[in-house]
Design a protein around this motif. Structure first.
Motif, mmCIF file in Angstrom:
data_model
loop_
_atom_site.group_PDB
_atom_site.id
_atom_site.type_symbol
_atom_site.label_atom_id
_atom_site.label_comp_id
_atom_site.label_asym_id
_atom_site.label_seq_id
_atom_site.Cartn_x
_atom_site.Cartn_y
_atom_site.Cartn_z
ATOM 1 N N TYR A 157 90.153 -3.487 24.469
ATOM 2 C CA TYR A 157 90.082 -2.037 24.627
ATOM 3 C C TYR A 157 90.233 -1.277 23.310
ATOM 4 C CZ TYR A 157 89.293 -2.763 29.432
ATOM 5 O OH TYR A 157 88.692 -3.156 30.598
ATOM 6 N N PHE A 193 89.869 14.571 41.264
ATOM 7 C CA PHE A 193 88.722 13.858 41.854
ATOM 8 C C PHE A 193 88.825 13.761 43.383
ATOM 9 C CE2 PHE A 193 88.033 12.605 37.506
ATOM 10 C CZ PHE A 193 86.666 12.476 37.422
ATOM 11 N N ILE A 240 77.945 16.017 34.357
ATOM 12 C CA ILE A 240 79.347 15.600 34.224
ATOM 13 C C ILE A 240 80.133 16.579 33.361
ATOM 14 C CG2 ILE A 240 80.843 13.775 33.311
ATOM 15 C CD1 ILE A 240 78.699 11.841 34.439
ATOM 16 N N SER A 344 86.961 10.168 28.065
ATOM 17 C CA SER A 344 86.765 8.944 28.869
ATOM 18 C C SER A 344 86.018 9.274 30.160
ATOM 19 C CB SER A 344 88.083 8.237 29.156
ATOM 20 O OG SER A 344 88.746 8.859 30.214
ATOM 21 N N ILE A 345 86.205 10.483 30.663
ATOM 22 C CA ILE A 345 85.472 10.882 31.876
ATOM 23 C C ILE A 345 83.989 11.055 31.539
ATOM 24 C CG2 ILE A 345 85.168 12.803 33.505
ATOM 25 C CD1 ILE A 345 88.228 12.946 33.556
ATOM 26 N N GLY A 349 81.393 8.311 32.836
ATOM 27 C CA GLY A 349 80.517 8.769 33.898
ATOM 28 C C GLY A 349 79.065 8.900 33.507
ATOM 29 N N THR A 352 76.889 5.174 32.876
ATOM 30 C CA THR A 352 76.877 4.380 34.113
ATOM 31 C C THR A 352 75.969 5.031 35.167
ATOM 32 O OG1 THR A 352 78.887 5.590 34.624
ATOM 33 C CG2 THR A 352 79.168 3.318 33.921
ATOM 34 N N THR A 353 76.165 6.346 35.364
ATOM 35 C CA THR A 353 75.377 7.029 36.397
ATOM 36 C C THR A 353 73.900 7.079 35.996
ATOM 37 O OG1 THR A 353 77.340 8.380 36.718
ATOM 38 C CG2 THR A 353 75.380 9.076 37.875
ATOM 39 N N ALA A 356 72.302 3.756 36.637
ATOM 40 C CA ALA A 356 72.090 3.507 38.071
ATOM 41 C C ALA A 356 70.860 4.279 38.553
ATOM 42 C CB ALA A 356 73.333 3.913 38.863
ATOM 43 N N ALA A 413 78.733 -1.641 35.076
ATOM 44 C CA ALA A 413 79.893 -2.327 34.462
ATOM 45 C C ALA A 413 79.772 -3.780 34.872
ATOM 46 C CB ALA A 413 81.189 -1.727 34.979
ATOM 47 N N ARG A 418 90.952 -9.046 32.261
ATOM 48 C CA ARG A 418 92.402 -8.869 32.367
ATOM 49 C C ARG A 418 93.078 -10.036 31.655
ATOM 50 N NH1 ARG A 418 90.560 -4.729 34.070
ATOM 51 N NH2 ARG A 418 91.221 -3.567 35.922
ATOM 52 N N CYS A 487 87.418 2.597 39.523
ATOM 53 C CA CYS A 487 86.771 3.771 38.911
ATOM 54 C C CYS A 487 87.226 5.072 39.577
ATOM 55 C CB CYS A 487 85.260 3.630 39.039
ATOM 56 S SG CYS A 487 84.386 5.075 38.449
ATOM 57 N N ALA A 493 80.021 9.614 41.410
ATOM 58 C CA ALA A 493 78.786 8.889 41.083
ATOM 59 C C ALA A 493 77.865 8.836 42.291
ATOM 60 C CB ALA A 493 79.121 7.491 40.598
HETATM 61 C C1 HEM Z 1 77.500 4.255 38.915
HETATM 62 C C2 HEM Z 1 78.435 4.830 38.251
HETATM 63 C C3 HEM Z 1 79.737 4.219 37.798
HETATM 64 C C4 HEM Z 1 80.130 2.919 37.741
HETATM 65 C C5 HEM Z 1 79.356 1.684 38.151
HETATM 66 C C6 HEM Z 1 81.491 2.898 37.218
HETATM 67 C C7 HEM Z 1 82.250 1.749 37.046
HETATM 68 C C8 HEM Z 1 83.564 1.751 36.601
HETATM 69 C C9 HEM Z 1 84.381 0.577 36.492
HETATM 70 C C10 HEM Z 1 83.937 -0.805 36.866
HETATM 71 C C11 HEM Z 1 85.598 0.944 36.034
HETATM 72 C C12 HEM Z 1 86.792 0.040 35.729
HETATM 73 C C13 HEM Z 1 86.698 -0.401 34.281
HETATM 74 C C14 HEM Z 1 87.755 -1.378 33.866
HETATM 75 O O1 HEM Z 1 88.553 -1.828 34.671
HETATM 76 O O2 HEM Z 1 87.778 -1.695 32.690
HETATM 77 C C15 HEM Z 1 85.556 2.374 35.812
HETATM 78 C C16 HEM Z 1 86.589 3.102 35.325
HETATM 79 C C17 HEM Z 1 86.514 4.458 35.090
HETATM 80 N N1 HEM Z 1 85.446 5.285 35.382
HETATM 81 FE FE1 HEM Z 1 83.710 4.760 36.258
HETATM 82 N N2 HEM Z 1 81.874 4.178 36.957
HETATM 83 C C18 HEM Z 1 80.855 5.014 37.308
HETATM 84 C C19 HEM Z 1 80.854 6.388 37.244
HETATM 85 C C20 HEM Z 1 81.894 7.147 36.771
HETATM 86 C C21 HEM Z 1 81.910 8.592 36.741
HETATM 87 C C22 HEM Z 1 80.796 9.480 37.305
HETATM 88 C C23 HEM Z 1 83.072 8.964 36.134
HETATM 89 C C24 HEM Z 1 83.593 10.335 35.841
HETATM 90 C C25 HEM Z 1 83.075 11.455 36.262
HETATM 91 C C26 HEM Z 1 83.792 7.739 35.775
HETATM 92 C C27 HEM Z 1 85.007 7.693 35.118
HETATM 93 C C28 HEM Z 1 85.761 6.557 34.979
HETATM 94 C C29 HEM Z 1 87.094 6.542 34.377
HETATM 95 C C30 HEM Z 1 87.834 7.745 33.797
HETATM 96 C C31 HEM Z 1 87.570 5.233 34.464
HETATM 97 C C32 HEM Z 1 88.939 4.708 34.028
HETATM 98 C C33 HEM Z 1 89.848 4.695 35.251
HETATM 99 C C34 HEM Z 1 91.249 4.145 35.001
HETATM 100 O O3 HEM Z 1 91.400 3.069 34.394
HETATM 101 O O4 HEM Z 1 92.174 4.798 35.480
HETATM 102 N N3 HEM Z 1 83.044 6.669 36.194
HETATM 103 N N4 HEM Z 1 84.291 2.843 36.177
#
Ligand code: HEM
Length: 500
Positions: A157, A193, A240, A344-345, A349, A352-353, A356, A413, A418, A487, A493
């Protein structure tokens, strides 16, 4: 005259005698110097040889700890030290991604295998099923993310937190290693959220989609070639950022360009962590660092303006900042960390979006029956309306299946990493302490695995229909991860995807 002659003779003699003495001294000095250098060199060589031998023994001993876990063996002297890096890099150069290499290893070594990167052992778990009997220190693959929520390895990280030695996401939600600090902020952001606000966002999504379609129409009328990936990236970022900061954001698109630059740099660094050592990359790295700095400054400025508005009770738009800012201030979270979280948001976001949506468009375009079914469903649910309301979301089942199938085949992702905090038994294998575990529990490996999804290379949204869901094994489909660090933007998303 005579005396002068004598003096000349004398001085000449004296000079040559001095010269002789000097020459002799110089020779002696040279000998001393050379022997001192030789001694130093010998010492350095000795120290290096001992360090080299100790490091080799360390690698050997570490390798012995993992001997029982199947996996590719490093070949040759270079791989002895670098592990499987060169094999992975060869694949990347041929245009493959790391999880594609996992697929190959999965075929060769089975559902649990290990590989090595610079003397770090990484165990890949590809089986969501539970182990047969549960004894002390035995874990289920899902425990890594859910039951025990193992910590994230800080080294991994650091690349997102501080790429190119510059603070980008710093200690944001996604890269925070301190569980207690993360918990406080995650709770605050969860509040933003929550469902009601996400449902409110559907209005923003409808408006922005209309604007986007108008833009697209205009470009199509001009009959110019379109790069959809750029347009969709821009569109998702705009959505976003509007949801995060409110409307009227960055009319000159400076932020978008900087973020695109930073994402380009982070991706390059993730693929080639050694790029910083190449002097030919210095200029490029300098530009990436500048972009990160500008991005943070811009974000900080926006947050500060919002704090001013909060203080003077001015009107603030209802967005994520509106829900979290006062709570973060109450918890004494410093401004730099708030910048980390906001970025990070946007970072989590946007790409990834956008990915997709792009892959979905690609598959719909390739599969006419899917497109026809989708159009039928939209016509049935929406009729003449061209705007989607929250009440429609539940009814668009096939659209939801298309979304899920896209995430199965092209998970944005691809893996979760871990780290074990002690020795564990996982599916019959002892996993040593401080091992990095790639779970899937990796969405890419599971989604492409014939044992869990029939015809994995085909795009079949029907497999996610409610009456077929029982055929999908638990934890074989977790594109948004699972457990506490799942997430945060999952719901958003899904919403962002729907207006398309
Ligand atoms: C298809 C869309 C998305 C996919 C596939 C996705 C996938 C993921 C995954 C797998 C994680 C965990 C990462 C880890 O454990 O290292 C994650 C974390 C996160 N995602 Fe998404 N994400 C998507 C969309 C979004 C959107 C739209 C936002 C914000 C508007 C977002 C904000 C975040 C944040 C802030 C985290 C960290 C959460 C934490 O550890 O507390 N993601 N996402």
């Amino acid at each position: 005259m005579h005396s002068l002659h004598l003096f000349k003779d004398y001085s000449l003699n004296l000079f040559s005698v001095e010269n002789l003495v000097f020459e002799k001294d110089f020779k002696l000095y040279r000998i001393h110097l050379l022997s001192a250098i030789a001694k130093k060199m010998l010492k350095i060589t000795l120290v290096c040889s001992v360090a080299f031998a100790l490091y080799s023994v360390r690698i050997h001993l570490k390798r012995r700890k993992y001997k029982h876990i199947p996996g590719p063996k490093p070949n040759g002297i270079l791989e002895f030290f670098l592990g499987n890096v060169s094999e992975i890099r060869r694949k990347i150069r041929r245009g493959k991604i790391v999880p594609e290499q996992y697929l190959e290893w999965f075929d060769n070594y089975g559902s649990i295998f290990k590989f090595e990167v610079l003397n770090n052992f990484i165990v890949v778990v590809t089986k969501p099923e539970s182990i047969k009997k549960r004894a002390c220190h035995c874990i289920f693959p899902k425990d890594v993310l859910v039951g025990q929520n193992f910590p994230k390895p800080s080294l991994v990280y650091t690349i997102t937190g501080y790429p190119f030695n510059e603070r980008f996401l710093g200690s944001s939600l996604v890269s925070e290693m301190d569980e207690s600090k993360w918990q406080i902020r995650r709770k605050i952001f969860n509040h933003a959220f929550k469902n009601e606000f996400m449902n409110e966002c559907i209005g923003i999504l409808n408006t922005k989609t209309d604007e986007f379609l108008e833009k697209l129409k205009l470009k199509a009328d001009n009959k110019c070639l379109l790069d959809l990936s750029d347009l969709i990236s821009e569109f998702t970022l705009e959505i976003i950022s509007t949801v995060t900061f409110g409307t009227g954001f960055d009319p000159e698109k400076k932020f978008n360009l900087k973020l695109a630059k930073v994402l380009e740099g982070s991706n390059e660094l993730a693929i080639n962590p050694f790029m910083t050592f190449n002097p030919f990359n210095f200029k490029k790295i300098k530009n990436y660092r500048h972009a990160i700095r500008d991005l943070r400054l811009y974000t900080k400025d926006l947050i500060l303006k919002r704090i001013e508005k909060l203080k003077s009770n001015d009107y603030c738009s209802s967005d994520i900042l509106f829900f979290v800012l006062d709570k973060l201030i109450d918890q004494n979270i410093d401004l730099e960390t708030v910048v980390d979280d906001v970025l990070s948001i946007l970072n989590g976001g946007q790409e990834t979006t956008a990915n997709a949506i792009l892959f979905c468009l690609l598959e719909i375009h390739r599969n006419k029956p899917v497109m026809d079914k989708l159009m039928d469903e939209l016509e049935n649910v929406l009729g003449q309306r061209n705007k989607i309301g929250t009440e429609d979301l539940q009814k668009l089942e096939y659209l939801d299946c298309v979304f899920k199938e896209t995430l199965r085949k092209y998970p944005p992702a691809v893996q979760y990493i871990r780290q074990t905090d002690k020795e564990y038994e996982l599916d019959g294998f002892m996993i040593p302490e401080n091992t990095w575990i790639v779970t899937n529990i990796s969405p890419f490996l599971m989604g492409r695995n014939q044992n869990y999804f029939q015809d994995p290379d085909k795009f079949i949204p029907e497999r996610f229909l409610k009456n077929k869901l029982n055929k999908i094994k638990n934890f074989s489909f977790i594109p948004f991860s699972a457990g506490p660090r799942t997430c945060i933007g999952k719901k958003f998303a899904q919403h962002a995807f729907i207006p398309y």
